[in-house]
Scaffold this motif. Structure first.
Motif, PDB file in Angstrom:
ATOM      1  N   TYR A 125     -12.695  -5.668 -45.057  1.00 44.91           N
ATOM      2  CA  TYR A 125     -11.731  -6.758 -44.938  1.00 44.91           C
ATOM      3  C   TYR A 125     -12.302  -7.867 -44.046  1.00 44.91           C
ATOM      4  CZ  TYR A 125      -7.976  -9.662 -43.373  1.00 44.91           C
ATOM      5  OH  TYR A 125      -7.231 -10.769 -43.088  1.00 44.91           O
ATOM      6  N   GLY A 126     -11.950  -9.113 -44.357  1.00 42.53           N
ATOM      7  CA  GLY A 126     -12.334 -10.258 -43.544  1.00 42.53           C
ATOM      8  C   GLY A 126     -13.460 -11.064 -44.140  1.00 42.53           C
ATOM      9  N   ASP A 127     -14.239 -10.456 -45.052  1.00 39.90           N
ATOM     10  CA  ASP A 127     -15.323 -11.189 -45.704  1.00 39.90           C
ATOM     11  C   ASP A 127     -14.768 -12.020 -46.864  1.00 39.90           C
ATOM     12  OD1 ASP A 127     -16.873  -9.779 -43.960  1.00 39.90           O
ATOM     13  OD2 ASP A 127     -17.790  -8.473 -45.458  1.00 39.90           O
ATOM     14  N   LEU A 128     -15.348 -13.199 -47.055  1.00 39.18           N
ATOM     15  CA  LEU A 128     -14.974 -14.064 -48.170  1.00 39.18           C
ATOM     16  C   LEU A 128     -16.175 -14.260 -49.086  1.00 39.18           C
ATOM     17  CD1 LEU A 128     -12.938 -16.870 -46.338  1.00 39.18           C
ATOM     18  CD2 LEU A 128     -12.106 -14.696 -47.235  1.00 39.18           C
ATOM     19  N   PRO A 130     -18.952 -16.365 -50.832  1.00 41.46           N
ATOM     20  CA  PRO A 130     -19.612 -17.668 -50.674  1.00 41.46           C
ATOM     21  C   PRO A 130     -19.340 -18.604 -51.844  1.00 41.46           C
ATOM     22  CG  PRO A 130     -21.132 -15.877 -50.148  1.00 41.46           C
ATOM     23  CD  PRO A 130     -19.907 -15.246 -50.751  1.00 41.46           C
ATOM     24  N   ALA A 131     -19.107 -18.032 -53.025  1.00 43.25           N
ATOM     25  CA  ALA A 131     -18.851 -18.860 -54.203  1.00 43.25           C
ATOM     26  C   ALA A 131     -17.534 -19.622 -54.095  1.00 43.25           C
ATOM     27  CB  ALA A 131     -18.846 -17.992 -55.467  1.00 43.25           C
ATOM     28  N   ASP A 132     -16.628 -19.160 -53.228  1.00 43.11           N
ATOM     29  CA  ASP A 132     -15.331 -19.826 -53.079  1.00 43.11           C
ATOM     30  C   ASP A 132     -15.387 -21.021 -52.132  1.00 43.11           C
ATOM     31  OD1 ASP A 132     -14.250 -17.988 -54.776  1.00 43.11           O
ATOM     32  OD2 ASP A 132     -13.176 -16.853 -53.249  1.00 43.11           O
ATOM     33  N   PHE A 133     -16.426 -21.104 -51.311  1.00 41.43           N
ATOM     34  CA  PHE A 133     -16.463 -22.182 -50.315  1.00 41.43           C
ATOM     35  C   PHE A 133     -16.639 -23.532 -51.016  1.00 41.43           C
ATOM     36  CE2 PHE A 133     -18.415 -24.953 -47.135  1.00 41.43           C
ATOM     37  CZ  PHE A 133     -17.555 -24.741 -46.059  1.00 41.43           C
ATOM     38  N   PRO A 134     -15.836 -24.534 -50.635  1.00 46.11           N
ATOM     39  CA  PRO A 134     -15.904 -25.857 -51.304  1.00 46.11           C
ATOM     40  C   PRO A 134     -17.088 -26.674 -50.780  1.00 46.11           C
ATOM     41  CG  PRO A 134     -14.250 -25.920 -49.587  1.00 46.11           C
ATOM     42  CD  PRO A 134     -14.765 -24.493 -49.624  1.00 46.11           C
ATOM     43  N   ILE A 135     -18.271 -26.341 -51.242  1.00 45.23           N
ATOM     44  CA  ILE A 135     -19.488 -26.925 -50.675  1.00 45.23           C
ATOM     45  C   ILE A 135     -19.489 -28.447 -50.784  1.00 45.23           C
ATOM     46  CG2 ILE A 135     -21.990 -27.076 -50.923  1.00 45.23           C
ATOM     47  CD1 ILE A 135     -22.001 -24.156 -51.726  1.00 45.23           C
ATOM     48  N   LEU A 136     -19.199 -28.969 -51.964  1.00 47.75           N
ATOM     49  CA  LEU A 136     -19.284 -30.413 -52.159  1.00 47.75           C
ATOM     50  C   LEU A 136     -18.247 -31.149 -51.315  1.00 47.75           C
ATOM     51  CD1 LEU A 136     -19.942 -30.666 -56.009  1.00 47.75           C
ATOM     52  CD2 LEU A 136     -21.585 -30.888 -54.129  1.00 47.75           C
ATOM     53  N   ALA A 137     -17.011 -30.651 -51.303  1.00 50.56           N
ATOM     54  CA  ALA A 137     -15.963 -31.319 -50.519  1.00 50.56           C
ATOM     55  C   ALA A 137     -16.284 -31.263 -49.028  1.00 50.56           C
ATOM     56  CB  ALA A 137     -14.608 -30.670 -50.800  1.00 50.56           C
ATOM     57  N   GLY A 190     -11.356 -20.553 -33.461  1.00 45.57           N
ATOM     58  CA  GLY A 190     -10.905 -19.387 -34.196  1.00 45.57           C
ATOM     59  C   GLY A 190      -9.715 -18.727 -33.531  1.00 45.57           C
ATOM     60  N   SER A 191      -9.055 -17.851 -34.267  1.00 43.49           N
ATOM     61  CA  SER A 191      -7.849 -17.207 -33.740  1.00 43.49           C
ATOM     62  C   SER A 191      -8.146 -16.352 -32.513  1.00 43.49           C
ATOM     63  CB  SER A 191      -7.189 -16.355 -34.826  1.00 43.49           C
ATOM     64  OG  SER A 191      -8.059 -15.343 -35.283  1.00 43.49           O
ATOM     65  N   GLN A 192      -9.369 -15.812 -32.399  1.00 41.12           N
ATOM     66  CA  GLN A 192      -9.665 -14.953 -31.258  1.00 41.12           C
ATOM     67  C   GLN A 192      -9.599 -15.719 -29.942  1.00 41.12           C
ATOM     68  OE1 GLN A 192      -9.887 -11.691 -31.700  1.00 41.12           O
ATOM     69  NE2 GLN A 192      -9.938 -11.411 -29.483  1.00 41.12           N
ATOM     70  N   VAL A 320      -8.485 -21.278 -40.190  1.00 43.48           N
ATOM     71  CA  VAL A 320      -9.058 -21.538 -41.517  1.00 43.48           C
ATOM     72  C   VAL A 320     -10.077 -20.466 -41.885  1.00 43.48           C
ATOM     73  CG1 VAL A 320      -8.681 -24.010 -41.283  1.00 43.48           C
ATOM     74  CG2 VAL A 320     -10.922 -23.046 -40.670  1.00 43.48           C
ATOM     75  N   SER A 321     -10.145 -19.393 -41.096  1.00 39.25           N
ATOM     76  CA  SER A 321     -11.126 -18.331 -41.354  1.00 39.25           C
ATOM     77  C   SER A 321     -10.876 -17.617 -42.668  1.00 39.25           C
ATOM     78  CB  SER A 321     -11.117 -17.312 -40.206  1.00 39.25           C
ATOM     79  OG  SER A 321     -11.600 -17.891 -39.017  1.00 39.25           O
ATOM     80  N   LYS A 322      -9.628 -17.588 -43.132  1.00 34.84           N
ATOM     81  CA  LYS A 322      -9.317 -16.892 -44.375  1.00 34.84           C
ATOM     82  C   LYS A 322      -9.201 -17.831 -45.559  1.00 34.84           C
ATOM     83  CE  LYS A 322      -9.066 -13.001 -42.172  1.00 34.84           C
ATOM     84  NZ  LYS A 322      -9.543 -13.526 -40.874  1.00 34.84           N
ATOM     85  N   THR A 323      -9.297 -19.144 -45.322  1.00 25.92           N
ATOM     86  CA  THR A 323      -9.237 -20.105 -46.417  1.00 25.92           C
ATOM     87  C   THR A 323     -10.577 -20.790 -46.651  1.00 25.92           C
ATOM     88  OG1 THR A 323      -8.405 -21.750 -44.834  1.00 25.92           O
ATOM     89  CG2 THR A 323      -6.778 -20.576 -46.179  1.00 25.92           C
ATOM     90  N   LEU A 324     -11.270 -21.176 -45.581  1.00 25.52           N
ATOM     91  CA  LEU A 324     -12.584 -21.794 -45.716  1.00 25.52           C
ATOM     92  C   LEU A 324     -13.690 -20.805 -45.393  1.00 25.52           C
ATOM     93  CD1 LEU A 324     -11.984 -25.355 -44.223  1.00 25.52           C
ATOM     94  CD2 LEU A 324     -12.442 -24.765 -46.605  1.00 25.52           C
ATOM     95  N   SER A 325     -13.836 -20.436 -44.122  1.00 29.55           N
ATOM     96  CA  SER A 325     -14.887 -19.495 -43.739  1.00 29.55           C
ATOM     97  C   SER A 325     -14.690 -19.056 -42.295  1.00 29.55           C
ATOM     98  CB  SER A 325     -16.264 -20.143 -43.888  1.00 29.55           C
ATOM     99  OG  SER A 325     -17.261 -19.316 -43.312  1.00 29.55           O
ATOM    100  N   PRO A 326     -14.894 -17.762 -42.005  1.00 24.39           N
ATOM    101  CA  PRO A 326     -14.846 -17.316 -40.604  1.00 24.39           C
ATOM    102  C   PRO A 326     -15.998 -17.856 -39.781  1.00 24.39           C
ATOM    103  CG  PRO A 326     -15.529 -15.516 -42.057  1.00 24.39           C
ATOM    104  CD  PRO A 326     -15.108 -16.646 -42.935  1.00 24.39           C
ATOM    105  N   THR A 327     -17.040 -18.366 -40.427  1.00 26.36           N
ATOM    106  CA  THR A 327     -18.185 -18.895 -39.678  1.00 26.36           C
ATOM    107  C   THR A 327     -17.879 -20.245 -39.040  1.00 26.36           C
ATOM    108  OG1 THR A 327     -19.122 -19.993 -41.627  1.00 26.36           O
ATOM    109  CG2 THR A 327     -19.772 -17.708 -41.232  1.00 26.36           C
ATOM    110  N   LEU A 328     -16.833 -20.944 -39.484  1.00 20.62           N
ATOM    111  CA  LEU A 328     -16.527 -22.263 -38.938  1.00 20.62           C
ATOM    112  C   LEU A 328     -15.917 -22.181 -37.544  1.00 20.62           C
ATOM    113  CD1 LEU A 328     -15.050 -24.141 -42.027  1.00 20.62           C
ATOM    114  CD2 LEU A 328     -17.342 -24.327 -41.049  1.00 20.62           C
TER     115      LEU A 328
END
Length: 500
Positions: A125-128, A130-137, A190-192, A320-328
Motif C-alpha cells: 500500500y502507498g505506491d502509485l 508512474p504511468a498515472d503521473f501527469p508528466i506533461l501538465a 507531506g502529511s507526516q 497530494v501523496s495519493k493523487t500526484l506522488s508521495p515523492t513530492l
C-alpha cells in the motif's frame, strides 16, 4: 573534487593517493562514479599534472579505479562493494547521550525498508503507478513557476505560498465542502510533517491520545515521540467505535474517517457527531486525516468532520501523496484560527517553509483545472484496478476470502479464512518465493488493544492496487492462491473448479 584542507606545502602524490582512496571507499564518488580529470585536479590542488598522474596510476594498479585513454578515471565497482562489506560500521561501545525525545525514538524506532525489486506483483500500500503521473501538465506548471522570476531569492511565508493556499481554499470547498479562510491553511512537507507539528504543539509527555486500532503506525510514532501515551480504540466496518470514547480522557484523537486505515470503513455521520461531542466535552483536538478521500467507488461522500457543526477544534490534514506522488512531499493543514500563529512559528522553526517552486506548480495545476482533471482520470483507473482485484480474489479464492474496505481508497483488506495467525509468516514467505509481495494487517494493531484479540483469528492482508496493472493483479492473485494452497491445501470443490 578532492575534499581536503589546503596546506602551506603542496600535496604530494602519496597524499593525493591516500585522500582519493579514502573517498573512494567512503563512496564519495558512488560505486562506479567518475573522478576529476588529471588536469582539473592538478589545477584545483595547485600541483603538477604529473603528480596527479602518479597518484592515479597507483590507484589503478591496486584496482581502485579504471583508466582509459581520453576518458576520466572511473571508480572500480567491484573493489568498492567488497570493501563496503568488510567495513560495515560497528555500533559504538560508548553510551549514547540523548534527549528524552531521542530516547523515546530509540525505544520505538520507525523503520523504513527498501521496496523489494523483481516481484511479479507487489501489493504494497502507498505506491502509485508512474504511468498515472501527469508528466506533461506538471512539467508545464514547473516551467511556468521557473519562468515567473521574483525580484530576489528569499525565504517565504512559513505557512506557504499565498497563491497555493488560495487555490487550495477553493478546491477544498468544491471537493470536500471544507469552508476555511486562507489564513487557516498551512503548507507542510507531506502529511507526516503535519502530524509532527500537531504532536509538538498539542501534546506533552504523559498526555493521552486516541488512536484507531488498527491504525496508521507513523501517526502513532509521531505522537508517542512526545512522551504521550496511546489509547487504542477498536474499529469495525464503520470505522472508529465512538461509543467507547464515553469514559476516555485524552488531549487528542487521530482518525481517518473518510476511509479508515487499514480496514477501510467510512465513519457514519452519527459517529462523526458523537466524536465531535466527545472532543468538546474533553476539550480535546481531533486530527482528521483525509489522506485518500478522492477515491470513492460504491459509497456516497460523507461530509468531513471539519465541515460539520461543532468542529472548532478539528485540524484537517490533506496531501497530494495519493493523487500526484508521495515523492513530492506536499501536504496541508487547515487549523483552528487561534492556532494559526503557533503552527506558523513551529513550521518556521522546523524548516522555514516548504519548497516554493513545487508549491507554485501545484497552484498552477489547481487554478487551471488540470489537477481536478487528473484526479478524475486516476479515479477511473483505480476503480478499474480495484474491480480487477476484487474479481481476481473471488475467482481464485471464492468464499475462502472476506473483503473489507472496498468502497473507497487505494487498498482493501483480504481475510483468509483457511489460515490462522500461526500461518502468517509462512504465507508471506511462500508468496515472496513466487514473486508476490504481501503485507499482513497484524502489524498495524496495537499490542494492548482489544481490536487485536477480536480480529486476528484469520490472516489478513492489506492489499494496495494503485501501482499495478490489471494483468499484474490477476497473476499476483493466482500465485497467492498457489501459496495459500501450499500451506493449507484446498479441498476439491466442483464449484471452485468451474470458476477457475
Amino acid at each position: 573534487m578532492v575534499q581536503t584542507r589546503r596546506r602551506s606545502a603542496r600535496m604530494g602524490a602519496r597524499q593525493i593517493y591516500d585522500t582519493l582512496k579514502d573517498q573512494i571507499m567512503a563512496r564519495v564518488y558512488g560505486v562506479d562514479g567518475l573522478l576529476p580529470s588529471s588536469r582539473a585536479l592538478a589545477g584545483e590542488l595547485g600541483v603538477s599534472r604529473t603528480t596527479v598522474t602518479v597518484a592515479y596510476e597507483q590507484l589503478a594498479a591496486e584496482g581502485f579505479i579504471d583508466i582509459r585513454h581520453g576518458a576520466r578515471p572511473r571508480v572500480a565497482r567491484a573493489v568498492v562493494e567488497r570493501g563496503q562489506a568488510r567495513t560495515i560500521s560497528r555500533p559504538s561501545s560508548r553510551n549514547l547521550r540523548l534527549s528524552r525525545f531521542g530516547e523515546r525514538l530509540r525505544q520505538d524506532l520507525p523503520r523504513w525498508t527498501e521496496p523489494p525489486r523483481g516481484l511479479l506483483a507487489n501489493f504494497r500500500y502507498g505506491d502509485l503507478s508512474p504511468a498515472d503521473f501527469p508528466i506533461l501538465a506538471w512539467k508545464r506548471a514547473m516551467v511556468a513557476a521557473l519562468n515567473r522570476r521574483s525580484e530576489r531569492l528569499a525565504y517565504g511565508d512559513p505557512c506557504g505560498s499565498l497563491r497555493l493556499r488560495t487555490a487550495l481554499q477553493g478546491y477544498l470547498w468544491r471537493s470536500r465542502s471544507v469552508r476555511c479562510d486562507v489564513e487557516q491553511i498551512v503548507i507542510v512537507n507531506g502529511s507526516q510533517q503535519g502530524l509532527d507539528l500537531c504532536a509538538r504543539l498539542l501534546l506533552d509527555a504523559g498526555d493521552r491520545f486516541v488512536m484507531e486500532d488498527p491504525g496508521y503506525l507513523m501517526a502513532r510514532h509521531a505522537f508517542s515521540a512526545t512522551g504521550a501515551v496511546a489509547v487504542p480504540i477498536s474499529v469495525d466496518r464503520d470505522g472508529l467505535e465512538t461509543e467507547r470514547l464515553a469514559t476516555v480522557e485524552a488531549r487528542l484523537a487521530y482518525v481517518t474517517p473518510s476511509h479508515q486505515y487499514p480496514l477501510g470503513g467510512v465513519l457514519p455521520i452519527g459517529r462523526r457527531h458523537q466524536l465531535l461531542a466527545w472532543a468538546a466535552r474533553a476539550d480535546a483536538y481531533v486530527i482528521e486525516d483525509d489522506y485518500d478521500s478522492e477515491y470513492r467507488y460504491d459509497t456516497k461522500p460523507v461530509p468531513p468532520l471539519h465541515a460539520l457543526e461543532g468542529s472548532g477544534n478539528v485540524v484537517y490534514l490533506g496531501t497530494v501523496s495519493k493523487t500526484l506522488s508521495p515523492t513530492l512531499r506536499i501536504g496541508y493543514l487547515v487549523v483552528p484560527v487561534g492556532l494559526r500563529p503557533l503552527f506558523a512559528a513551529a513550521k518556521q522553526t522546523m524548516d522555514r517553509h516548504t519548497p516554493q517552486i513545487e508549491q507554485e506548480a501545484l497552484a498552477t495545476m489547481l487554478e487551471s483545472g488540470a489537477y481536478e482533471r487528473h484526479v478524475r482520470r486516476v479515479r477511473r483507473r483505480n476503480a478499474e484496478r480495484r474491480q480487477a482485484l476484487l474479481d481476481a480474489l473471488h475467482r481464485w479464492f471464492g468464499d475462502r476470502v472476506q473483503i473489507d474496505g472496498a468502497d473507497a481508497g487505494l487498498h482493501i483488506v483480504a481475510w483468509f479464512r483457511d489460515l490462522t495467525r500461526d500461518h502468517e509468516a509462512a504465507l508471506v514467505e511462500a508468496a515472496r518465493a513466487k514473486g508476490v509481495g504481501v503485507y499482513p494487517v497484524s502489524a498495524l494493531f496495537d499490542p494492548r488493544g482489544q481490536g487485536r484479540r477480536r480480529r486476528l483469528e484469520a490472516v489478513g492482508l492489506v492489499m494496495g492496487f494503485a501501482a499495478l496493472d490489471v494483468r499484474q493483479i490477476e497473476r499476483g492473485c493466482k500465485l497467492l492462491a498457489q501459496a495459500v494452497d501450499d500451506i493449507v491445501p484446498r479441498r476439491p470443490r466442483k464449484l471452485d473448479q468451474n470458476k477457475v
